[in-house]
Scaffold this motif. Structure first.
Motif, PDB file in Angstrom:
ATOM      1  N   PRO A  13     -51.067  -0.491 -12.036  1.00 58.91           N
ATOM      2  CA  PRO A  13     -50.589  -1.065 -10.956  1.00 58.91           C
ATOM      3  C   PRO A  13     -49.401  -1.750 -10.775  1.00 58.91           C
ATOM      4  CG  PRO A  13     -52.490  -2.482 -11.930  1.00 58.91           C
ATOM      5  CD  PRO A  13     -52.174  -1.179 -12.826  1.00 58.91           C
ATOM      6  N   LEU A  38     -45.632   3.502  -6.085  1.00 59.02           N
ATOM      7  CA  LEU A  38     -46.419   2.539  -6.519  1.00 59.02           C
ATOM      8  C   LEU A  38     -46.007   2.281  -7.945  1.00 59.02           C
ATOM      9  CD1 LEU A  38     -49.775   2.858  -4.578  1.00 59.02           C
ATOM     10  CD2 LEU A  38     -48.237   1.086  -4.222  1.00 59.02           C
ATOM     11  N   GLY A  89     -49.203   5.497  -9.139  1.00 56.92           N
ATOM     12  CA  GLY A  89     -49.849   3.997  -9.120  1.00 56.92           C
ATOM     13  C   GLY A  89     -51.104   4.347  -9.475  1.00 56.92           C
ATOM     14  N   GLY A  90     -51.661   3.287 -10.365  1.00 56.72           N
ATOM     15  CA  GLY A  90     -53.064   3.060 -10.490  1.00 56.72           C
ATOM     16  C   GLY A  90     -53.714   4.129 -11.174  1.00 56.72           C
ATOM     17  N   ASP A  91     -54.741   4.525 -10.817  1.00 59.81           N
ATOM     18  CA  ASP A  91     -55.566   5.702 -11.428  1.00 59.81           C
ATOM     19  C   ASP A  91     -55.340   6.988 -10.353  1.00 59.81           C
ATOM     20  OD1 ASP A  91     -57.685   6.900 -13.133  1.00 59.81           O
ATOM     21  OD2 ASP A  91     -58.095   7.619 -11.344  1.00 59.81           O
ATOM     22  N   VAL A  94     -58.269   7.447  -7.832  1.00 60.05           N
ATOM     23  CA  VAL A  94     -58.593   6.588  -6.979  1.00 60.05           C
ATOM     24  C   VAL A  94     -57.519   6.592  -5.826  1.00 60.05           C
ATOM     25  CG1 VAL A  94     -59.266   4.086  -6.814  1.00 60.05           C
ATOM     26  CG2 VAL A  94     -59.645   5.143  -8.874  1.00 60.05           C
ATOM     27  N   PHE A  95     -58.265   7.193  -4.549  1.00 58.69           N
ATOM     28  CA  PHE A  95     -57.296   7.181  -3.431  1.00 58.69           C
ATOM     29  C   PHE A  95     -55.861   7.684  -3.824  1.00 58.69           C
ATOM     30  CE2 PHE A  95     -60.504   3.974  -2.219  1.00 58.69           C
ATOM     31  CZ  PHE A  95     -61.285   4.946  -1.101  1.00 58.69           C
ATOM     32  N   THR A 119     -56.773   1.150 -12.285  1.00 57.24           N
ATOM     33  CA  THR A 119     -56.574   1.324 -10.941  1.00 57.24           C
ATOM     34  C   THR A 119     -56.379  -0.313 -10.363  1.00 57.24           C
ATOM     35  OG1 THR A 119     -57.802   1.387  -9.022  1.00 57.24           O
ATOM     36  CG2 THR A 119     -59.383   1.014 -10.672  1.00 57.24           C
ATOM     37  N   SER A 120     -55.605  -0.418  -9.294  1.00 58.89           N
ATOM     38  CA  SER A 120     -55.488  -1.742  -8.817  1.00 58.89           C
ATOM     39  C   SER A 120     -56.489  -2.301  -8.422  1.00 58.89           C
ATOM     40  CB  SER A 120     -54.551  -1.380  -7.578  1.00 58.89           C
ATOM     41  OG  SER A 120     -55.278  -0.592  -6.607  1.00 58.89           O
ATOM     42  N   LEU A 171     -58.630  -0.837  -0.148  1.00 56.75           N
ATOM     43  CA  LEU A 171     -57.533  -0.270  -0.485  1.00 56.75           C
ATOM     44  C   LEU A 171     -56.727   0.458   0.728  1.00 56.75           C
ATOM     45  CD1 LEU A 171     -58.303  -0.659  -3.436  1.00 56.75           C
ATOM     46  CD2 LEU A 171     -57.184   1.272  -3.983  1.00 56.75           C
ATOM     47  N   MET A 172     -55.314   0.341   0.847  1.00 55.22           N
ATOM     48  CA  MET A 172     -54.893   0.759   2.048  1.00 55.22           C
ATOM     49  C   MET A 172     -55.299   0.291   3.215  1.00 55.22           C
ATOM     50  SD  MET A 172     -54.394   4.792   1.071  1.00 55.22           S
ATOM     51  CE  MET A 172     -56.078   4.986   0.544  1.00 55.22           C
ATOM     52  N   LEU A 198     -54.566  -9.759  -1.701  1.00 51.98           N
ATOM     53  CA  LEU A 198     -53.732  -9.811  -2.918  1.00 51.98           C
ATOM     54  C   LEU A 198     -52.603  -8.851  -2.898  1.00 51.98           C
ATOM     55  CD1 LEU A 198     -56.709  -9.522  -5.281  1.00 51.98           C
ATOM     56  CD2 LEU A 198     -55.744 -11.480  -4.408  1.00 51.98           C
ATOM     57  N   GLY A 201     -49.971  -6.940  -6.631  1.00 48.94           N
ATOM     58  CA  GLY A 201     -50.724  -7.327  -7.853  1.00 48.94           C
ATOM     59  C   GLY A 201     -50.080  -6.934  -9.337  1.00 48.94           C
ATOM     60  N   PRO A 228     -47.768  -3.052  -0.811  1.00 41.95           N
ATOM     61  CA  PRO A 228     -49.065  -2.632  -1.073  1.00 41.95           C
ATOM     62  C   PRO A 228     -50.060  -4.093  -1.325  1.00 41.95           C
ATOM     63  CG  PRO A 228     -47.762  -2.752  -3.126  1.00 41.95           C
ATOM     64  CD  PRO A 228     -46.761  -2.718  -1.740  1.00 41.95           C
ATOM     65  N   ALA A 229     -51.102  -4.000  -0.797  1.00 42.65           N
ATOM     66  CA  ALA A 229     -51.932  -5.241  -1.249  1.00 42.65           C
ATOM     67  C   ALA A 229     -53.379  -4.733  -1.067  1.00 42.65           C
ATOM     68  CB  ALA A 229     -51.679  -6.116  -0.061  1.00 42.65           C
ATOM     69  N   ILE A 230     -54.227  -5.375  -1.654  1.00 44.26           N
ATOM     70  CA  ILE A 230     -55.892  -4.808  -1.706  1.00 44.26           C
ATOM     71  C   ILE A 230     -56.560  -6.542  -0.990  1.00 44.26           C
ATOM     72  CG2 ILE A 230     -55.690  -3.417  -3.426  1.00 44.26           C
ATOM     73  CD1 ILE A 230     -57.449  -5.571  -5.199  1.00 44.26           C
TER      74      ILE A 230
HETATM   75  N1  SAH Z   1     -54.359   5.201  -7.158  1.00 46.19           N
HETATM   76  C1  SAH Z   1     -54.158   3.857  -6.784  1.00 46.19           C
HETATM   77  C2  SAH Z   1     -54.475   3.504  -5.207  1.00 46.19           C
HETATM   78  C3  SAH Z   1     -53.569   4.359  -4.424  1.00 46.19           C
HETATM   79  S1  SAH Z   1     -53.819   4.005  -2.759  1.00 46.19           S
HETATM   80  C4  SAH Z   1     -54.881   2.857  -7.723  1.00 46.19           C
HETATM   81  O1  SAH Z   1     -55.990   3.409  -8.362  1.00 46.19           O
HETATM   82  O2  SAH Z   1     -54.565   1.778  -7.589  1.00 46.19           O
HETATM   83  C5  SAH Z   1     -52.481   2.900  -2.315  1.00 46.19           C
HETATM   84  C6  SAH Z   1     -53.317   1.382  -2.270  1.00 46.19           C
HETATM   85  O3  SAH Z   1     -53.586   0.890  -3.603  1.00 46.19           O
HETATM   86  C7  SAH Z   1     -52.307   0.434  -1.713  1.00 46.19           C
HETATM   87  O4  SAH Z   1     -52.226   0.395  -0.293  1.00 46.19           O
HETATM   88  C8  SAH Z   1     -52.998  -0.960  -2.001  1.00 46.19           C
HETATM   89  O5  SAH Z   1     -54.074  -1.363  -1.241  1.00 46.19           O
HETATM   90  C9  SAH Z   1     -53.371  -0.546  -3.361  1.00 46.19           C
HETATM   91  N2  SAH Z   1     -52.320  -1.019  -4.490  1.00 46.19           N
HETATM   92  C10 SAH Z   1     -51.811  -0.306  -5.346  1.00 46.19           C
HETATM   93  N3  SAH Z   1     -51.146  -0.761  -6.211  1.00 46.19           N
HETATM   94  C11 SAH Z   1     -51.140  -2.157  -5.866  1.00 46.19           C
HETATM   95  C12 SAH Z   1     -50.646  -3.370  -6.404  1.00 46.19           C
HETATM   96  N4  SAH Z   1     -49.763  -3.366  -7.278  1.00 46.19           N
HETATM   97  N5  SAH Z   1     -51.013  -4.492  -5.591  1.00 46.19           N
HETATM   98  C13 SAH Z   1     -51.785  -4.346  -4.637  1.00 46.19           C
HETATM   99  N6  SAH Z   1     -52.520  -3.398  -4.036  1.00 46.19           N
HETATM  100  C14 SAH Z   1     -51.944  -2.188  -4.725  1.00 46.19           C
END
Ligand code: SAH
Length: 513
Positions: A13, A38, A89-91, A94-95, A119-120, A171-172, A198, A201, A228-230
């Motif tokens: 993240p 991301l 970004g993240g995994d 995962v989206f 993942t975030s 997410l998103m 959040l 993050g 980006p926020a969750i």
């Molecule tokens: N593959 C990513 C998600 C991609 S979708 C994962 O596994 O984390 C993109 C969404 O992820 C963003 O709209 C937000 O909701 C979330 N996101 C990703 N990084 C973030 C971060 N550092 N802080 C908060 N939300 C995050």
């Protein structure tokens, strides 16, 4: 030509510490890297410099590359035989539309691997003190997107979500927040159920708003939360206050630039990150050893009449270069270089240099109390006997101050250049750093030598240097920074530990104000 390969890699993240070991290995062997918006700034700074890189994501409003085009780029580069890293970004699954990127590769028989990321959905709550499950409150968590489908329809089964009495992670969903919260309440959720949003993050600028399902949208709007926020919904959000930890570290919320040569930045960066800062490593100098055959050490050889020989090092790099490159390259050692009857002594400029010397099996005989060239010169003048000679094994065009002291003390010396410091003139990250400094997002730019200041100025070209909040390791470095009217603070002790201490003091003073 043989076909390449694609690695679909999760970057986590944001925090560079959440990059997996496997991700680092894969990145280091890449020929081509495509990354998206991301991916954290710390990670962007560590991507190998000489590798071709493209950004395929939206960054601060700029246009993003359409998904089909990204898929095509990955395919084309792999077909050229390259090792392609797709950093997400993240995994990646995962989206992350990772599946779509693999489809085209699979159709064309391009080999690939997937490196999962953190993942975030789980890490961002953790960095905000929210455990996604907790025995007393919930036994499952669900990751959902509140982003409407292409046809604008929301097919989420909110009744099912409410019935499960679980932690819900959206997410998103920032733009759809009002809609999602309303749907949850309509489906029977208690309007007072704890909920949190959040932002950013795991990064230095992370923010959280903890509220309830009915009030989250308004509270979030007031706090100007942006993507980006969750969104997290569930009783566990109420634990956030008690379990928050990220903001409690001394340098939390700080973004700091480290300008040392890449192979030398390690310790400073690590100590700053340990204290909670986000650290952007932008090397402004490179140190390169002078080729051993070009270093003339014949003066050190037996002809020398002097009985007391002081080998002097003014940096850890000097020690490492002398033993690791110069002597090793000449296939010799100190016994062969010096006459048997000389009294060999070592002088070093400071602690780090002394430590490096110890690694090679020698103990320093002299180290000044204040770590700079002038004080080292003074100390040498005081300690050296009347038949002594000083050998300075250091960078080409080293500090004049040291020599001035030796001249003043009438001590014979030989200045032998064993490495060169070359200032950078450009960096692919220059624009990013410039923008951050102009927007006052950088707390400090650390300078560990006058040459890092020169490299910085050359690389950043015509920016407004009066806006640069500099932290200099010592007076000499500060004098260079003064030429550009930077906002200067100076470390009390000219060491890495001293710089870290100073940064902590500055941050504390700022918070108390
Ligand atoms: N593959 C990513 C998600 C991609 S979708 C994962 O596994 O984390 C993109 C969404 O992820 C963003 O709209 C937000 O909701 C979330 N996101 C990703 N990084 C973030 C971060 N550092 N802080 C908060 N939300 C995050």
């Amino acid at each position: 030509m043989s076909i390449g390969k694609v690695w679909l890699v999760g970057a986590g993240p944001g925090d560079i510490g959440l990059l997996t070991k496997k991700a680092i290995e894969v990145i280091e062997q890449a020929d081509f890297i495509a990354y998206d918006a991301l991916v954290g700034d710390e990670i962007l700074c560590m991507l190998p410099e000489k590798v071709e890189k493209v950004s395929v994501g939206k960054r601060s409003g700029k246009h993003s590359v359409p998904q089909e085009e990204t898929n095509q780029i990955l395919l084309n580069e792999a077909l050229k035989g390259k090792k392609v890293v797709r950093l997400k970004g993240g995994d990646p699954f995962v989206f992350g539309r990772g599946g779509e990127e693999l489809e085209l590769l699979s159709e064309h028989g391009v080999p690939f691997e997937v490196v999962p990321g953190i993942t975030s959905a789980v890490a961002v709550p953790a960095y905000a003190g929210i455990p996604v499950t907790h025995r007393d409150y919930t036994s499952s968590f669900h990751v959902i997107t509140g982003h409407p489908r292409k046809d604008g329809q929301d097919r989420t089964d909110y009744e099912a979500l409410v019935r499960m009495n679980a932690t819900l992670v959206f997410l998103m969903s920032i733009r759809a927040m009002g809609h999602v919260m309303e749907k949850l309440i309509q489906a029977g959720m208690d309007p007072d159920m704890p909920a949190a949003v959040l932002e950013q993050g795991t990064r230095y600028c992370q923010r959280r708003v903890v509220s309830t399902v009915s009030a989250l949208e308004e509270d979030s709007r007031k706090a100007k939360i942006q993507t980006p926020a969750i969104i997290v919904v569930g009783k566990v959000c109420a634990l956030s206050e008690e379990f928050s930890w990220y903001e409690k570290r001394e340098l939390a919320g700080r973004q700091i630039v480290v300008t040392r040569a890449r192979n030398k930045a390690g310790r400073l960066t690590k100590e700053l990150r340990d204290a909670g800062a986000e650290v952007l490593e932008i090397p402004m100098i490179d140190t390169t050893p002078i080729r051993p055959e070009q270093v003339d050490l014949s003066e050190l050889l037996a002809e020398s009449e002097e009985r007391e020989v002081w080998i002097t090092f003014t940096s850890p790099t000097g020690v490492e270069t002398f033993f690791g490159t110069t002597l090793a390259g000449k296939k010799t050692d100190l016994r062969r270089l010096l006459r048997n009857d000389v009294d060999l002594k070592f002088a070093v400029i400071g602690e780090a240099t002394a430590k490096e010397l110890e690694r090679y099996g020698w103990m320093a005989d002299l180290m000044p109390e204040v770590y700079n060239g002038k004080e080292l010169g003074k100390a040498l003048v005081q300690m050296a006997g009347k038949d002594a000679v000083i050998y300075l094994l250091r960078a080409k065009e080293g500090s004049e101050e040291l020599i001035e002291e030796l001249d003043a003390g009438n001590i014979p010396y030989r200045d032998i250049a064993i490495y060169e410091t070359v200032c950078r003139e450009n960096s692919p990250l220059a624009d990013m750093i410039k923008e951050k400094i102009e927007n006052e997002q950088i707390d400090r730019v650390t300078f560990t030598s006058a040459s890092t200041v020169r490299g910085f100025v050359q690389t950043m070209k015509n920016m407004d240097f009066t806006k640069v909040p500099a932290l200099c390791i010592g007076e000499q470095t500060a004098r260079e920074a003064e030429k550009y009217h930077m906002q200067i603070e100076i470390s009390d002790q000219a060491t890495i530990a001293g710089m870290v201490k100073k940064l902590k003091e500055l941050c504390k003073a700022q918070e108390e104000r």
